[in-house]
Design a protein around this motif. Structure first.
Motif, mmCIF file in Angstrom:
data_model
loop_
_atom_site.group_PDB
_atom_site.id
_atom_site.type_symbol
_atom_site.label_atom_id
_atom_site.label_comp_id
_atom_site.label_asym_id
_atom_site.label_seq_id
_atom_site.Cartn_x
_atom_site.Cartn_y
_atom_site.Cartn_z
ATOM 1 N N ARG A 42 0.838 -1.192 0.000
ATOM 2 C CA ARG A 42 0.000 0.000 0.000
ATOM 3 C C ARG A 42 0.871 1.240 0.000
ATOM 4 N NH1 ARG A 42 -3.638 -0.085 4.889
ATOM 5 N NH2 ARG A 42 -4.328 1.849 3.912
ATOM 6 N N GLY A 51 -9.259 6.098 -3.778
ATOM 7 C CA GLY A 51 -8.188 6.810 -4.462
ATOM 8 C C GLY A 51 -6.797 6.328 -4.080
ATOM 9 N N GLU A 52 -6.703 5.509 -3.030
ATOM 10 C CA GLU A 52 -5.396 5.001 -2.600
ATOM 11 C C GLU A 52 -4.788 4.092 -3.666
ATOM 12 O OE1 GLU A 52 -3.377 2.295 0.922
ATOM 13 O OE2 GLU A 52 -5.333 3.213 1.282
ATOM 14 N N ARG A 53 -3.479 4.215 -3.856
ATOM 15 C CA ARG A 53 -2.739 3.400 -4.822
ATOM 16 C C ARG A 53 -2.185 2.160 -4.124
ATOM 17 N NH1 ARG A 53 -3.419 3.902 -9.720
ATOM 18 N NH2 ARG A 53 -1.280 3.438 -10.211
ATOM 19 N N GLU A 68 -0.503 -2.170 -10.869
ATOM 20 C CA GLU A 68 -0.680 -0.890 -10.186
ATOM 21 C C GLU A 68 -2.179 -0.648 -10.125
ATOM 22 O OE1 GLU A 68 1.728 0.664 -8.735
ATOM 23 O OE2 GLU A 68 3.309 -0.581 -9.588
ATOM 24 N N THR A 70 -5.865 0.921 -7.950
ATOM 25 C CA THR A 70 -6.456 2.023 -7.193
ATOM 26 C C THR A 70 -7.736 1.543 -6.529
ATOM 27 O OG1 THR A 70 -5.605 3.612 -8.803
ATOM 28 C CG2 THR A 70 -7.363 4.381 -7.364
ATOM 29 N N GLY A 84 -6.991 -2.148 -11.570
ATOM 30 C CA GLY A 84 -5.595 -1.878 -11.900
ATOM 31 C C GLY A 84 -5.212 -2.394 -13.266
#
Length: 96
Positions: A42, A51-53, A68, A70, A84
């Motif tokens: 994380r 919205g966290e990647r 990758e 979200t 992703g």
């Protein structure tokens, strides 16, 4: 080409307990064994946020990739969506 998989199952646990396990991303490698997930990193600590990647490393069907992703939706106890794409352009979406 798109592949869509829908899995429905009954889990003998309380919904909040299931949702907590589903959103414990670092724990995925211990129970999402068939997906080949080796690790989940994380970008942020603390509670998940929309919205966290997230970076997911996996190896499945003879192919290793880094996805990758979200967090797209997070409604505790009701809905979770993460989407992703890997470096080859293969996209993935997990919605529960």
């Amino acid at each position: 080409m798109a592949i869509s998989v829908t899995i429905e199952t009954t889990i003998a646990r309380e919904p909040d307990e299931v949702f907590a396990a589903l959103t414990d991303l670092e724990g995925w490698p211990t129970w999402l064994i068939a997906t080949g997930i080796r690790s989940v990193q994380r970008a942020e600590g603390g509670p998940l946020t929309v919205g966290e990647r997230v970076t997911v490393d996996q190896s499945a069907a003879g192919r290793s990739s880094t996805v990758e992703a979200t967090i797209v939706a997070l409604d505790p106890g009701a809905r979770f969506l993460i989407e992703g794409r890997d470096s080859d352009g293969v996209s993935t979406s997990l919605e529960a």
